[in-house]
Design an enzyme around this catalytic site. Structure first.
Site, PDB file in Angstrom:
ATOM      1  N   GLY A   1     -28.743 132.509  62.950  1.00  0.00           N
ATOM      2  CA  GLY A   1     -27.835 131.449  63.374  1.00  0.00           C
ATOM      3  C   GLY A   1     -28.569 130.196  63.805  1.00  0.00           C
ATOM      4  O   GLY A   1     -29.794 130.189  63.906  1.00  0.00           O
TER       5      GLY A   1
ATOM      6  N   LEU B   1     -31.541 122.289  67.563  1.00  0.00           N
ATOM      7  CA  LEU B   1     -32.976 122.508  67.758  1.00  0.00           C
ATOM      8  C   LEU B   1     -33.610 123.197  66.560  1.00  0.00           C
ATOM      9  O   LEU B   1     -34.790 123.035  66.302  1.00  0.00           O
ATOM     10  CB  LEU B   1     -33.212 123.374  68.998  1.00  0.00           C
ATOM     11  CG  LEU B   1     -32.784 122.791  70.337  1.00  0.00           C
ATOM     12  CD1 LEU B   1     -32.885 123.847  71.425  1.00  0.00           C
ATOM     13  CD2 LEU B   1     -33.646 121.586  70.702  1.00  0.00           C
ATOM     14  N   GLY B   2     -32.820 123.999  65.857  1.00  0.00           N
ATOM     15  CA  GLY B   2     -33.395 124.710  64.715  1.00  0.00           C
ATOM     16  C   GLY B   2     -32.379 125.617  64.079  1.00  0.00           C
ATOM     17  O   GLY B   2     -31.267 125.782  64.583  1.00  0.00           O
TER      18      GLY B   2
ATOM     19  N   GLY C   1     -32.001 129.481  61.941  1.00  0.00           N
ATOM     20  CA  GLY C   1     -32.695 130.723  61.622  1.00  0.00           C
ATOM     21  C   GLY C   1     -31.766 131.669  60.909  1.00  0.00           C
ATOM     22  O   GLY C   1     -30.588 131.357  60.697  1.00  0.00           O
ATOM     23  N   GLY C   2     -32.318 132.825  60.535  1.00  0.00           N
ATOM     24  CA  GLY C   2     -31.541 133.807  59.799  1.00  0.00           C
ATOM     25  C   GLY C   2     -30.300 134.236  60.558  1.00  0.00           C
ATOM     26  O   GLY C   2     -29.243 134.461  59.980  1.00  0.00           O
TER      27      GLY C   2
ATOM     28  N   ASP D   1     -39.740 139.504  62.669  1.00  0.00           N
ATOM     29  CA  ASP D   1     -39.777 138.137  62.150  1.00  0.00           C
ATOM     30  C   ASP D   1     -40.729 137.279  62.990  1.00  0.00           C
ATOM     31  O   ASP D   1     -40.386 136.183  63.416  1.00  0.00           O
ATOM     32  CB  ASP D   1     -38.360 137.553  62.146  1.00  0.00           C
ATOM     33  CG  ASP D   1     -38.252 136.326  61.236  1.00  0.00           C
ATOM     34  OD1 ASP D   1     -39.187 136.100  60.430  1.00  0.00           O
ATOM     35  OD2 ASP D   1     -37.250 135.591  61.334  1.00  0.00           O
TER      36      ASP D   1
END
Ligand SMILES: *[C@@H]1O[C@H](CO)[C@@H](O)[C@H](O)[C@H]1NC(C)=O
Ligand SMILES: *[C@@H]1O[C@H](CO)[C@@H](O)[C@H](O)[C@H]1NC(C)=O
Ligand SMILES: *[C@@H]1O[C@H](CO)[C@@H](O)[C@H](O)[C@H]1NC(C)=O
Length: 644
Positions: free
Chosen positions: A340, A334-335, A337-338, A452
């Site tokens: 994980g 799905l995506g 990020g920083g 964030d």
């Protein structure tokens, strides 16, 4: 003769179809919830007995409300079904039948569940819950469509809906069945009417019902001129719309319940007191009550409706999650990020979840993991993504979150779904995000600073309500990732200057990011994009320039229809955004102040203090722009910091 039979058959078919359509619309699902705790075989055997008992009561006793329980078992079950009283017994039973199938489908294996439809609701728990009317998680849902001029003016529609709902609030608790339904024409002889109904569970007291009605009213009173709305709670339901959803002979004459202390009386009193100090005091009192009730709503709304979901984090089996995510396949990703990558997962009970595979395996992270997970899983707020559980035994640490159908906000602002959000939806996203942050900063027992906030971390549920993702993980990250250092390309983006430059952390860091996010939501542009006209100003800077020239509306996303927003409202939102990005940080409002500013009707009369704008060296060298002196100073500071 043959023809007659055919005609009869057609007539019967027609009736069946009408009935079918009626039953279908009454089985429109409004809300559902499942406990997180699995139950035993015995529980389900008891549940089956209990549901059969409920069905028998509806069909044999011909009632619209029933309770059934098996309290003395070692796996006790308590259950309630309620149909809206305007349904026939046949329709009531068919709504129940749909509910009984759905509740097993949505909430397999667990010891508490609820499903709420237009026509009925069904709920079971392992403890006695019958008397509770108000619960965290109560909410209102407005229809998407708005009443069009031509059928009735929005103003008169709003007034009629409000009067009708206020009357239902007063009348419903006083009726025999705690149920009322009414129809009112918006204008005499016109073709627009308002259909409204309200109902409490018959196991709650009159006072409980009254409280529940008050909350339901608060939840939908701002919906008109939307054509309709529904409010639901643990023990009551309220709905209005401009299309009939009950037969005209199903209305209740509520006027006799309004006579003592009804809303029409109140209006008369107000009328009699016009002028003088009394009126002023009354207005003040009403204003205060409004504020308080708004405030109460803000602080008490969680994600749960009663005991159903009040359960701790679940420990998942690593292998199960691995197969739920098809071995962390690209297709399910799905995506990233920083902290994980995130994958879609389909767990054993058929529910969708989002699985975050933490990109860290230091021994410190592993040691902190458990306490952090326990902390985050206790965060319950409708605007915060819910942590369902975790897995810490496998090769990676995994976190399991609720799954958000509509993904993240960035795709709506500048991705594939660009231009699909109208102003009201954008405002709801802004408001919900502010509330979620206010909860993290001020209402949860541990202050959590997100650090964030950006569109990629704002997820949208199936009603496009925002939920903030990825909070509370910072302590698990390696030190050098906790704040940005040298990685910005000409703009700090969402990061407050004092944090990026000096590492000074406070909740005002989130306020700043929220301000930038707000500008993106209004403009539909990335904060790192330069504006079309001068090609030099980043979004935030451009917004400040427009503000100083009182040209706020130039910032508004061109995909927005200018008929659907009020210029003053948009201007106010932009000013709030700028307020949030001021420097020093102490000038920025707290997030709970932002929430109040957003809902207050007053325009802001404040002088705002420009933030420190930060440029990369490239931009200065290319000389395409002459930053004011104050900005050059900021540049110098930054250059020193970066040490280029
Ligand atoms: C309960 O009823 C459902 C649906 O009728 C059935 O699938 C399930 O096996 C039953 N469970 C028990 C424990 O009897
Ligand atoms: C009813 O409303 C429609 C708009 O949907 C309008 O065109 C029509 O003229 C109205 N009819 C009557 C009888 O007022
Ligand atoms: C209401 O009207 C329907 C027909 O539209 C009829 O079948 C039903 O019996 C009526 N109910 C009452 C309570 O009068």
């Amino acid at each position: 003769m043959k023809l007659l039979w055919k005609m009869a058959a057609v007539v019967v078919m027609l009736f069946v179809m009408i009935d079918f359509v009626m039953a279908q619309s009454q089985a429109n699902l409004i809300n559902q919830g499942c406990s997180q705790v699995n139950a035993s075989f015995e529980f389900f055997s008891n549940l089956n007995t209990t549901l059969a008992n409920l069905r028998r009561q509806l069909s044999v006793n011909k009632t619209h409300f029933a309770t059934a329980e098996l309290p003395r078992s070692s796996s006790p079950v308590y259950a309630i079904v309620q149909c809206r009283n305007y349904l026939s017994i046949v329709d009531c039973v068919s709504c129940f039948d749909i509910a009984a199938v759905d509740i097993r489908k949505y909430c397999r294996l667990v010891n508490g569940a609820r499903v709420i439809y237009d026509g009925c609701f069904l709920r079971y728990e392992t403890n006695r819950f019958y008397g509770t009317a108000n619960a965290l998680g109560n909410a209102g849902k407005c229809d998407n469509s708005t009443i069009r001029n031509g059928t009735a003016s929005a103003t008169s529609y709003n007034a009629v809906v409000d009067a009708l709902l206020s009357d239902l609030v007063i009348a419903t608790p006083k009726t025999k069945n705690l149920y009322a339904a009414t129809v009112t024409e918006v204008a005499p002889g016109g073709n627009t009417s308002v259909y409204a109904m309200a109902q409490c569970a018959e196991t709650v007291t009159e006072i409980e019902c009254q409280n529940c009605m008050n909350v339901a009213y608060e939840n939908i009173k701002s919906c008109p001129p939307r054509t309709g709305a529904r409010a639901f709670d643990a023990g009551c339901f309220m709905r209005y719309t401009n299309t009939p959803f009950f037969a005209s002979n199903q209305t209740i004459n509520i006027s006799r319940f309004l006579r003592s202390g009804g809303s029409s009386n109140k209006k008369a009193i107000i009328g009699g007191m016009v002028g003088g100090v009394g009126f002023l005091l009354l207005v003040l009192a009403l204003l205060l009550r409004y504020r308080l009730s708004r405030k109460k709503k803000i602080t008490t709304r969680g994600n749960v409706l009663g005991s159903t979901e009040l359960q701790g984090p679940v420990t998942y089996n690593y292998k199960d999650l691995k197969s739920a995510t098809k071995n962390f396949s690209q297709e399910y990703k799905l995506g990233e990020g920083g902290s994980g990558d995130v994958y879609k997962g389909i767990v054993k009970n058929g529910n969708m979840v989002a699985v975050k595979r933490l990109a860290l395996s230091t021994s410190k992270a592993k040691a902190d993991f458990e306490s952090e997970v326990r902390l985050i899983s206790n965060v319950h707020h409708r605007n915060l993504v819910r942590l369902l559980g975790c897995s810490r035994r496998g090769p990676d640490l995994l976190l399991v979150y609720e799954y958000m159908e509509n993904g993240s906000l960035d795709s709506y602002l500048y991705g594939g779904k660009r231009g699909t959000l109208n102003w009201q939806q954008r405002f709801d996203i802004i408001f919900g995000t502010a509330r979620g942050l206010a909860y993290l900063h001020e209402q949860f027992h541990v202050r959590i600073i997100h650090r964030d906030i950006k569109p990629g971390n704002i997820l949208l549920d199936d009603e496009l309500q925002p939920k903030i993702a990825d909070f509370g993980l910072v302590r698990l990250l390696p030190e050098d990732q906790t704040h940005l250092n040298t990685k910005f390309a000409g703009t700090l983006g969402y990061t407050a200057p004092e944090y990026a430059l000096q590492g000074q952390l406070s909740e005002k860091v989130d306020t700043y990011s929220f301000g930038v996010l707000l500008l993106e939501i209004v403009s539909g542009r990335r904060c790192s994009d330069t504006n079309i006209e001068s090609d030099t100003d980043f979004l935030l800077e451009y917004a400040w320039k427009l503000h100083e020239n009182d040209m706020h509306l130039k910032l508004v996303d061109e995909t927005l229809d200018s008929d659907e927003y009020k210029p003053e409202e948009v201007k106010k939102v932009i000013e709030i955004a700028l307020m949030c990005t001021q420097s020093p940080a102490s000038l920025r409002p707290t997030m709970s102040e932002v929430v109040v500013l957003l809902i207050s009707d007053r325009s802001l009369v404040v002088s705002l203090s420009r933030p420190t704008f930060v440029y990369s060296e490239d931009r200065i060298r290319d000389g395409s722009d002459n930053p004011p002196a104050s900005m050059s100073n900021a540049t110098a500071t930054l250059s020193e910091f970066i040490g280029r």
